[in-house]
Design an enzyme around this catalytic site. Sequence first.
Site, PDB file in Angstrom:
ATOM      1  N   HIS A  83       0.849  -1.194   0.000  1.00 51.46           N
ATOM      2  CA  HIS A  83       0.000   0.000   0.000  1.00 51.46           C
ATOM      3  C   HIS A  83       0.883   1.242   0.000  1.00 51.46           C
ATOM      4  O   HIS A  83       1.574   1.512   0.981  1.00 51.46           O
ATOM      5  CB  HIS A  83      -0.898  -0.005   1.249  1.00 51.46           C
ATOM      6  CG  HIS A  83      -1.752   1.226   1.400  1.00 51.46           C
ATOM      7  ND1 HIS A  83      -2.085   1.763   2.615  1.00 51.46           N
ATOM      8  CD2 HIS A  83      -2.335   2.021   0.483  1.00 51.46           C
ATOM      9  CE1 HIS A  83      -2.848   2.831   2.444  1.00 51.46           C
ATOM     10  NE2 HIS A  83      -3.009   3.010   1.157  1.00 51.46           N
ATOM     11  N   HIS A 129     -12.028   1.360   0.522  1.00 49.72           N
ATOM     12  CA  HIS A 129     -10.604   1.093   0.266  1.00 49.72           C
ATOM     13  C   HIS A 129      -9.873   0.566   1.494  1.00 49.72           C
ATOM     14  O   HIS A 129      -8.740   0.141   1.405  1.00 49.72           O
ATOM     15  CB  HIS A 129      -9.914   2.342  -0.262  1.00 49.72           C
ATOM     16  CG  HIS A 129      -9.508   3.338   0.793  1.00 49.72           C
ATOM     17  ND1 HIS A 129     -10.345   3.767   1.792  1.00 49.72           N
ATOM     18  CD2 HIS A 129      -8.333   3.982   0.993  1.00 49.72           C
ATOM     19  CE1 HIS A 129      -9.724   4.633   2.551  1.00 49.72           C
ATOM     20  NE2 HIS A 129      -8.500   4.788   2.105  1.00 49.72           N
TER      21      HIS A 129
END
Lengths: 154, 476
Positions: free
Chosen positions: B234, B399
Amino acid sequence: MRESPKKPRSESAPRAELFAHGADIGVRGIGPTPASAFEEGALALVMAITDPARVAAESAVEIRCEAPDLGLLFLDWLNALIYEMAVRRFLFGRFAVRVDPSTGSGHRLFARAWGEPVDRVRHAPAVEPKGATLTALKVEFRDGAWVAECVVDV
Amino acid sequence: MELSRLEPLSSTKWRRPPEGGMRVPAIIFGDEALVRAMDEKVLEQISNVARLPGIVGAAYAMPDAHWGYGFPIGGVAAFDPDEGGVVSAGGVGFDISCGVRTLLTGLKRGDIEPQKEALAGRLYETIPAGLGSTGKIRLDEIEMDRMLSGGARWAIERGWGRSEDLDRIEEGGAMPGARPEHVSHRARQRQMDEMGTLGSGNHYLEVQEIAAIHDGALGKAFGLVRGEMVISIHCGSRGLGHQIGTEFLREMAVAAPAAGITLPDRELACAPARSELGERYLGAMRAAINCAFANRQILTHLTRTVFREFFAEASLSLLFDVSHNTAKEEEHEVAGERRPLLVHRKGATRAFGARHEGLPDAFAATGQPVFIGGSMGTPSAIMVGPERRPEEAFASSCHGAGRAMSRHQALRLWHGRQVVDELRERGIIVKSPSLRGVAEEAPGAYKDSLAVVEAAHLAGLSRKVATLDPLLCIKG
């Protein structure tokens, strides 16, 4: 991390504070003049990253900004510091700011920031500021002191 | 959040009717507990988004929404550029194209467990993380331009990946319409030695176990096997994206009045998408998307290099790479009519369903994977774009878990050492340059990730495929 006072303080003693925001961090500088509030606001920015007392004033960087109002000037000041910290891999711990009164073209800031290269062990930086935002951006005379504040994306 | 101003449309969908200058309604997704727990600022911000020129349909907040700047994090809005629609730098965010990619390892937990200390150590040494870290790649101006145009394709041409990776990245790994000439000198300077760095805050690299498969057919199609390990990365466009966001947010705030835009709040700074400023921002933002693609590609290469030292047979194939903070031109159905729109997703994932024309061949029959990140000690999830047409919220889903409290509050509740030790007792290794950063990102500072996933599933934003449990976490 120092907390925001529950009630606004009336004294204008210079101080730096962080205030809560959902995902990011609010920085606030308070002082008897806009310049002092800007210096303290910069210190609050560093407080979001590390303890400013751990940052040695080894060398200085000069910064100049110009903006149509004091709010945008504070935004530009913080963003200039974020930029300098990013490209120099630097942290600052001491600031001297002069804000010239508004002229036809707006407000001007002249500043010097002292600091040293990031030491990842000694400074253990908690976050990396991405940029100062327009959220909660205010520079105003409030309860007997100048307050400069905004949310910084981290 | 006080629910009295919202009309329940279902158990996971809430509507605020247009009022006070709102051009469209605001829609908030989430079950009652999630929506009640949201900050009032989420409703205020998403209602302000609904006031912007050219907005179409509704302004949406995902189940993981929380107070952001301008748009809430977890905000989705689409604008019609031909009807005066705007592009908003605050609607994209500073970390342009921040996103997640997930790699399949084919390894079992038992393969990794005996070596996890050494593996965590090597990953931490190899993946630059946190403020002050730099990558080993230095870009000159020519290479910078090539990277900003070529994205992951550029990275793979330089040897940092495999050509088949490109089939599993949004836009094939290279965002069209990038205009490197609109990326400032300062933005370039911030990126010169940040290629292949993780960043800090909520960015991470995690090694995770596939703990549950919720849809066997989709799990098989995605190559997911219960008990096998995956790796999720990420991060985003690093300093380059941050600087582009900084510069355009200010420029848009100053220019808005001259463009005839009355902002409900200056933090919603925007410009007409078809204006010179709007076009310039879009060109720079697309270049930053390519920077994020390239960055995650280089991190993938570094990760593969480390894994090869331990597991020569593990190929680490890419499942998919999604972006969270973007504005993309897409065609969507509005009131029965297909229209080209500029869809802003800030802390939200595109979620195209099966047979969507924007999907790569690998996912044409299934829909695209959607990754929902946990936080060090909490589960992550893999979902898929919905079957329903037209899709909810312009084909968008959540998300991550979304923050439940500020960093400030988290520091009052946890110490970094305590978080690291407690996770270690559960068998999870966390490596980070900052214990304070770990405390600010403590698992309890986030919403229940599985509740967010369930709400997204029930709301039809995306469908559950698999749940992932963390084993190793490199935290920026």
